[in-house]
Design an enzyme around this catalytic site. Structure first.
Site, PDB file in Angstrom:
ATOM      1  CB  SER A 138      -4.185  -6.422  -3.642  1.00  0.00           C
ATOM      2  OG  SER A 138      -5.351  -5.865  -3.103  1.00  0.00           O
ATOM      3  CG  ASN A 193      -1.950  -1.895  -5.774  1.00  0.00           C
ATOM      4  OD1 ASN A 193      -0.760  -1.761  -6.032  1.00  0.00           O
ATOM      5  ND2 ASN A 193      -2.564  -3.058  -5.857  1.00  0.00           N
ATOM      6  CB  VAL A 241      -5.249   4.117  -1.361  1.00  0.00           C
ATOM      7  CG1 VAL A 241      -3.980   3.272  -1.286  1.00  0.00           C
ATOM      8  CG2 VAL A 241      -4.944   5.493  -1.929  1.00  0.00           C
ATOM      9  CB  CYS A 242      -6.572  -1.275  -2.970  1.00  0.00           C
ATOM     10  SG  CYS A 242      -6.645  -3.023  -2.556  1.00  0.00           S
ATOM     11  CG  LEU A 243      -1.271   0.086   1.706  1.00  0.00           C
ATOM     12  CD1 LEU A 243      -0.235  -0.701   0.905  1.00  0.00           C
ATOM     13  CD2 LEU A 243      -0.742   1.482   2.009  1.00  0.00           C
TER      14      LEU A 243
END
Length: 160
Positions: free
Chosen positions: A128, A86, A93-95
């Site tokens: 994701s 992620n 960062v993908c969150l």
């Protein structure tokens, strides 16, 4: 007006952080060459959780705030090339909680962001993916994925 609101909120965040923050975490505005602080850019460190493959690591992260903060979330990034399903190759960062169109709420604190990212380290979200290579290894070969994570933790040893 937005800049004033962002800076006021970040001053409150800094004050709150200095009073109480999770053990092993670091979060502070970047120092400028003249000794002043850039409250719009924070340098942080996230410790790997005990009992996980990330244990023993202390991972650098930047939080870049915009003049639209807290309406818009900060951009959170590890160093480029950080290995995680992620985290993009760029380090971003993908969150969901830091995604403006997803889970971001202006009430989310720096502390909540950093703890959420710490949780994400050991519990990636395969729904994701941001980095294909890390995602495939996580899904198809957990042993090799774990080995890669342990190697990475050694590159960022815990602070004394």
């Amino acid at each position: 007006m937005a800049t004033g609101l962002a800076q006021a909120r970040l001053a409150e965040e800094r004050k709150s952080w200095r009073k109480s923050h999770p053990h092993g975490f670091v979060a502070k505005p970047e120092a400028q060459p003249d000794g002043s602080l850039n409250v719009m850019l924070w340098r942080c460190t996230i410790p790997g959780k005990e009992g996980t493959d990330w244990e023993g690591g202390s991972f650098p992260l930047s939080l870049q705030f915009s003049e639209s903060y807290p309406t818009k979330p900060p951009v959170c990034a590890f160093p480029a090339g950080f290995f995680h399903p992620n985290v993009y190759q760029s380090g971003k960062v993908c969150l969901s909680i830091i995604n403006e169109g997803d889970g971001w709420k202006p009430s989310i604190s720096v502390k909540q962001i950093l703890m959420g990212i710490q949780d994400l380290l050991d519990t990636p979200n395969p729904a994701s993916p941001a980095r294909h290579e890390a995602y495939l290894l996580f899904i198809k070969n957990k042993t090799a994925y774990k080995r890669k994570i342990v190697e990475q933790a050694k590159k960022y040893p815990s602070l004394p």
